[in-house]
Design an enzyme around this catalytic site. Structure first.
Site, mmCIF file in Angstrom:
data_model
loop_
_atom_site.group_PDB
_atom_site.id
_atom_site.type_symbol
_atom_site.label_atom_id
_atom_site.label_comp_id
_atom_site.label_asym_id
_atom_site.label_seq_id
_atom_site.Cartn_x
_atom_site.Cartn_y
_atom_site.Cartn_z
ATOM 1 N N HIS A 1 75.212 67.946 21.120
ATOM 2 C CA HIS A 1 74.416 66.812 21.569
ATOM 3 C C HIS A 1 75.364 66.125 22.714
ATOM 4 C CE1 HIS A 1 70.521 64.399 21.907
ATOM 5 N NE2 HIS A 1 71.442 63.174 23.026
ATOM 6 N N GLU A 2 75.882 65.333 22.393
ATOM 7 C CA GLU A 2 76.909 64.768 23.899
ATOM 8 C C GLU A 2 77.444 65.140 24.174
ATOM 9 O OE1 GLU A 2 75.613 61.668 23.071
ATOM 10 O OE2 GLU A 2 74.857 61.680 20.973
ATOM 11 N N HIS B 1 74.555 66.313 26.878
ATOM 12 C CA HIS B 1 74.341 65.375 28.326
ATOM 13 C C HIS B 1 75.297 65.800 29.585
ATOM 14 C CE1 HIS B 1 71.653 63.732 26.157
ATOM 15 N NE2 HIS B 1 72.637 62.620 25.485
ATOM 16 N N GLU C 1 67.149 64.418 26.756
ATOM 17 C CA GLU C 1 68.006 64.148 25.434
ATOM 18 C C GLU C 1 66.824 65.544 24.073
ATOM 19 O OE1 GLU C 1 69.166 62.468 23.805
ATOM 20 O OE2 GLU C 1 69.393 60.719 25.262
ATOM 21 N N HIS D 1 64.244 59.190 23.608
ATOM 22 C CA HIS D 1 64.525 60.491 21.620
ATOM 23 C C HIS D 1 63.157 60.878 21.926
ATOM 24 C CE1 HIS D 1 67.980 57.876 22.591
ATOM 25 N NE2 HIS D 1 68.778 58.959 22.059
#
Length: 699
Positions: free
Chosen positions: A292-293, A296, A317, A381
């Site tokens: 997920h990070e 980004h 997100e 989110h």
């Protein structure tokens, strides 16, 4: 030589297109910023604009060319020539002061840059100011603030620092790529430039042998082993499934740091930082959190970056969650089976998965499944819910079988959606990101993914219907700029129903109107009869006209009586045609009688404002509600003045106005039904000056 010639031909086609459009735009300069390759010979040519030497924020665009060099679509068709004055009224020093006030804790304020602010065709002379410090929640922040160069108002803001929340999980006996050093081994990767894992404030973890970790949930070397493995798996997935070279698209990765002393994980624009679970027993180094990070990073290093409004952040997100699901499916690790739930294994906050892609409303945050006009004022989110829902639908469908969960369809959507598999779904999303522009919103993502499916799978009506049907299923409206269905046979006749606005508040005895729109989802038009149900006692609803042909609109008039009980009512609008019935929901709130003046409220604040001045209440700060419910406020201003009142909510990256009282009167009232979160009131003296009283109730 043939390959080089083909590349030159593709580039020449894109350049020729840009030059042709630029002929009548003498004050504008088109600056090529990069070319990326995609599947089936597609190439993506990203451009930025300048106007009289000033950078145009929101003026970027992407030219897509096929393998022959032919340009696909007209990316500049909806972006008119810029015509705006370039002499500011507001000084750079004032712009810096305005921007500084937008961050709770400030470490540094960058030099204001004069720009043309042009999202969605808007044209305003403005300053962009970058403020470094801490957000209202104490997390790191690199906030970009756009300040109007005429009036000093904040037009937009976005944060480079992006955060998530998750769990720790350990992957035993996995192979990771490391580096041999003169004294032993280092958890750094020579084959993936820039990738290493270290403890906060240090370089890569190193040791005398090439065996890492001890399976302990609190050991930081073990956490690095997990996070490093996850990052390498995502890199491989991007390469093998999506045809992307590294996280930035040019063969580059980014450092990972574990040991963050927060129940959190975040990407700050150049590193991934991993914290721990709430009980401090595990590091948050699981596959989907790490992916997920890094997702980004992919979003940042595709055209348009991460600049934008709340919906841009929501899509960022969602993109992180999408890359998390893709990486889990690619790795297919037996201790972390692939799924579409996020942060499910460690129960970091004592509430199970943080997000559920197949049914966002089933998660602990009660994220919306469906897009609505409330999304821009929803925490980022949570606002990712509709996009997560859409991705599950295109990957698996609404009724996938095989033990996979069904996924609901929002009111007005198709009867069902067939999935195309997660790998194809990932290719569609990645190809859409390659056509992303700044200030990307749900409507733009719909158009980009529909363009992507036609580019990747030309003539494939089934996949086109999947992407389109999934957007219809999460209530993202049809866009005039989206491509039409390929010519591959007649589709079934289908339609959708929507209502605008989706909610209203009235006093008992008053009436309200809304627009009922119908659209052709597939096939030919049909006659649709409209009706309303769920009306409270004494309330009537009428439609003008009562029947429409799909593609047409009707006006719904709702009338209350003086005896209508106060409360919030869910009214279902049903359209019935030959394809069956489709519904939309309208929320009607009948208000309690307001007290006289600004008395009888839970909280009261007083003050004095000069003309043009603004103040935030309570006491220049904000308040926190832990439960959802109704906000109600009253502003009593000087009789000879015009004071305006705004209710703002912290979105996770910026303050967004969610309700306002901006009549020409001295006194204002507003009400708002909102979720739990951080709120503040802004009082602005539009004209005149004097004392004011603010009274407000909160949930």
């Amino acid at each position: 030589m043939k390959a080089a010639g083909a590349a030159e031909e593709v580039v020449d086609g894109a350049v020729a297109y840009v030059r042709q459009v630029a002929v009548d735009r003498g004050d504008e300069e088109f600056v090529a910023v990069g070319v990326s390759s995609g599947p089936r010979g597609l190439s993506f040519h990203a451009y930025e604009r300048k106007y009289r030497g000033l950078r145009v924020v929101g003026g970027d665009f992407v030219v897509v060319a096929d393998a022959s060099g032919a340009v696909l679509g007209s990316p500049l068709a909806g972006q008119g020539a810029i015509s705006v004055g370039t002499v500011p009224v507001v000084s750079a020093e004032r712009a810096a002061r305005v921007a500084r006030a937008e961050l709770a804790g400030v470490d540094a304020v960058g030099a204001p840059e004069l720009v043309v602010f042009s999202p969605e065709g808007e044209q305003t002379l403005a300053y962009e100011v970058v403020v470094r410090g801490r957000s209202v929640k104490g997390t790191p922040s690199m906030l970009h603030v756009i300040v109007d160069a005429r009036f000093g108002a904040v037009l937009a803001e976005w944060d480079e620092v992006l955060a998530g929340i998750g769990h720790g999980h350990y992957y035993d006996d996995v192979t990771i790529d490391t580096t041999r050093t003169s004294s032993g081994y280092s958890m750094s990767d020579r084959t993936r430039s820039g990738m290493f894992c270290g403890v906060q404030g240090n370089g890569a973890v190193s040791g005398p042998d090439d065996v890492w970790g001890n399976r302990s949930g609190t050991d930081l070397e073990t956490a690095c082993s997990d996070a490093y493995y996850a990052a390498q798996q995502e890199w491989n997935m991007l390469r093998d499934w999506l045809g992307r070279d590294g996280f930035d698209g040019n063969g580059r990765a980014f450092p990972i740091f574990v040991g963050l002393n927060q129940v959190n994980a975040y990407w700050n624009g150049h590193t991934v930082n991993i914290g721990h679970s709430k009980d401090n027993q595990r590091q948050l180094s699981v596959l989907d959190i790490v992916a997920h990070e890094h997702g980004h990073a992919v979003f940042q290093f595709t055209p348009g970056g991460f600049d934008g409004y709340v919906e841009t952040y929501a899509l960022n997100e969602a993109s992180g969650d999408i890359f998390g699901a893709l990486t889990e499916h690619y790795a297919n690790h037996p201790d972390d089976p692939p799924d579409y739930v996020y942060a499910e294994e460690a129960d970091a906050l004592g509430r199970g998965p943080e997000r559920v892609m197949y049914d966002p409303s089933a998660g602990p945050r009660d994220e919306p499944n469906c897009w609505s006009t409330a999304i821009p004022s929803t925490e980022v989110h949570d606002a990712a819910g509709p996009a997560n829902h859409w991705f599950y639908l295109i990957a698996e469908g609404s009724h996938p079988g095989g033990g996979k969960p069904d996924s609901p369809i929002c009111a007005g959507g198709p009867a069902s959606v067939d999935g195309m598999g997660i790998r194809n779904a990932g290719r569609v999303w990645m190809t859409a990101l390659m056509q992303k522009t700044s200030f990307w919103e749900y409507a733009d993502a719909r158009v980009a993914t529909m363009n992507a499916v036609t580019q990747l799978f030309p003539g494939d009506c089934a996949k086109f219907d999947t992407v389109k049907g999934a957007w219809d299923a999460v209530s993202v409206p049809r866009q005039s700029s989206e491509p039409g269905r390929p010519d591959c046979g007649d589709p079934i006749d289908d339609f959708a129903v929507a209502v605008t606005p989706t909610s209203a508040e009235v006093d008992a005895g008053a009436a309200v109107s809304a627009q009922i729109s119908t659209t052709i989802v597939t096939g030919d038009p049909q006659t649709i009869a409209l009706a309303a149900s769920g009306l409270p006692t004494g309330v009537t609803a009428s439609f003008t006209p009562a029947s429409v042909t799909s593609g047409e609109t009707s006006t719904m008039d709702i009338a209350t009586t003086a005896s209508t009980p106060a409360g919030t009512y869910r009214i279902t609008i049903t359209g019935t045609g030959t394809a069956g019935s489709r519904t939309a929901v309208f929320t009607l709130t009948v208000r309690d009688e307001q007290p006289d003046g600004c008395t009888g409220f839970e909280t009261t604040r007083t003050g004095t404002l000069g003309s043009g001045g603004s103040v935030y209440q309570p006491d220049g700060r904000y308040f926190h509600t832990t439960v959802p419910g109704a906000h109600r406020a009253c502003l009593d201003g000087p009789d000879s003045a015009n004071f305006d009142l705004y209710l703002q909510r912290w979105s996770g990256s910026s303050w967004a106005t969610v309700a306002r009282g901006v009549t020409s009167a001295a006194d204002e009232e507003l009400s708002y039904s909102g979720t739990a979160g951080y709120y503040r009131y802004r009082i602005h003296a539009y004209s005149g000056s004097g004392d004011y009283t603010l009274g407000y109730d909160s949930p």
